[in-house]
Design an enzyme around this catalytic site. Structure first.
Site, mmCIF file in Angstrom:
data_model
loop_
_atom_site.group_PDB
_atom_site.id
_atom_site.type_symbol
_atom_site.label_atom_id
_atom_site.label_comp_id
_atom_site.label_asym_id
_atom_site.label_seq_id
_atom_site.Cartn_x
_atom_site.Cartn_y
_atom_site.Cartn_z
ATOM 1 N N VAL A 63 0.838 -1.199 0.000
ATOM 2 C CA VAL A 63 0.000 0.000 0.000
ATOM 3 C C VAL A 63 0.870 1.245 0.000
ATOM 4 O O VAL A 63 1.951 1.261 0.598
ATOM 5 C CB VAL A 63 -0.991 -0.008 1.199
ATOM 6 C CG1 VAL A 63 -0.264 0.111 2.515
ATOM 7 C CG2 VAL A 63 -2.043 1.079 1.065
ATOM 8 N N CYS A 64 0.397 2.276 -0.702
ATOM 9 C CA CYS A 64 1.044 3.587 -0.712
ATOM 10 C C CYS A 64 -0.044 4.622 -0.436
ATOM 11 O O CYS A 64 -1.012 4.329 0.253
ATOM 12 C CB CYS A 64 1.748 3.821 -2.050
ATOM 13 S SG CYS A 64 0.623 3.833 -3.470
ATOM 14 N N TYR A 65 0.105 5.815 -0.944
ATOM 15 C CA TYR A 65 -0.894 6.862 -0.713
ATOM 16 C C TYR A 65 -2.177 6.619 -1.502
ATOM 17 O O TYR A 65 -3.267 6.603 -0.956
ATOM 18 C CB TYR A 65 -0.337 8.242 -1.100
ATOM 19 C CG TYR A 65 0.748 8.724 -0.194
ATOM 20 C CD1 TYR A 65 0.446 9.333 1.019
ATOM 21 C CD2 TYR A 65 2.079 8.570 -0.542
ATOM 22 C CE1 TYR A 65 1.455 9.781 1.862
ATOM 23 C CE2 TYR A 65 3.092 9.012 0.294
ATOM 24 C CZ TYR A 65 2.771 9.614 1.495
ATOM 25 O OH TYR A 65 3.764 10.048 2.332
ATOM 26 N N PHE A 92 -3.770 3.881 0.710
ATOM 27 C CA PHE A 92 -4.249 4.046 2.080
ATOM 28 C C PHE A 92 -5.432 4.995 2.160
ATOM 29 O O PHE A 92 -6.321 4.826 3.000
ATOM 30 C CB PHE A 92 -3.121 4.530 3.006
ATOM 31 C CG PHE A 92 -3.588 4.720 4.419
ATOM 32 C CD1 PHE A 92 -3.893 3.635 5.217
ATOM 33 C CD2 PHE A 92 -3.768 5.987 4.942
ATOM 34 C CE1 PHE A 92 -4.363 3.799 6.517
ATOM 35 C CE2 PHE A 92 -4.229 6.171 6.233
ATOM 36 C CZ PHE A 92 -4.517 5.068 7.027
#
Length: 109
Positions: A63-65, A92
């Protein structure tokens, strides 16, 4: 060579509940402010240790932004020998909006 898969948060939650490893590649401040419960923070310094100690066949969620950088990170993990890697679409931000109770704060995960 296998490839990573892009999945929505709902599918990611099911995998997480089944024991998938969750890795968060956002910056440390963003991770501390909020992350998926049980996620491990990875950065350029910690990724070699993570790879050495990981079960390469365990389902791994990245997961990233917003779901863009996680695709590159997921591809990197596949290239390092991971066989079951997923990039969470929407990152996220979408996870937090979809599953607010499945988030945590702080750095000790």
């Amino acid at each position: 060579m296998s490839e990573f898969k892009r999945i929505p948060p709902e599918q990611a939650l099911a995998l997480k509940q089944a024991g998938a490893v969750v890795v968060d590649i956002r910056d440390p401040q963003a991770f501390a402010a909020g992350h998926i419960s049980g996620a491990r923070h990875l950065d350029n310094q910690s990724v070699p240790d993570f790879i050495r100690s990981a079960d390469l066949d365990a389902p791994t969620l990245v997961v990233c932004y917003h779901g863009n950088s996680s695709q590159s990170a997921a591809a990197y993990l596949v290239n390092q020998g991971f066989s079951d890697v997923y990039s969470i679409d929407g990152g996220f931000e979408l996870w937090r909006a979809t599953f607010p109770a499945e988030t945590a704060q702080g750095t000790a995960e």
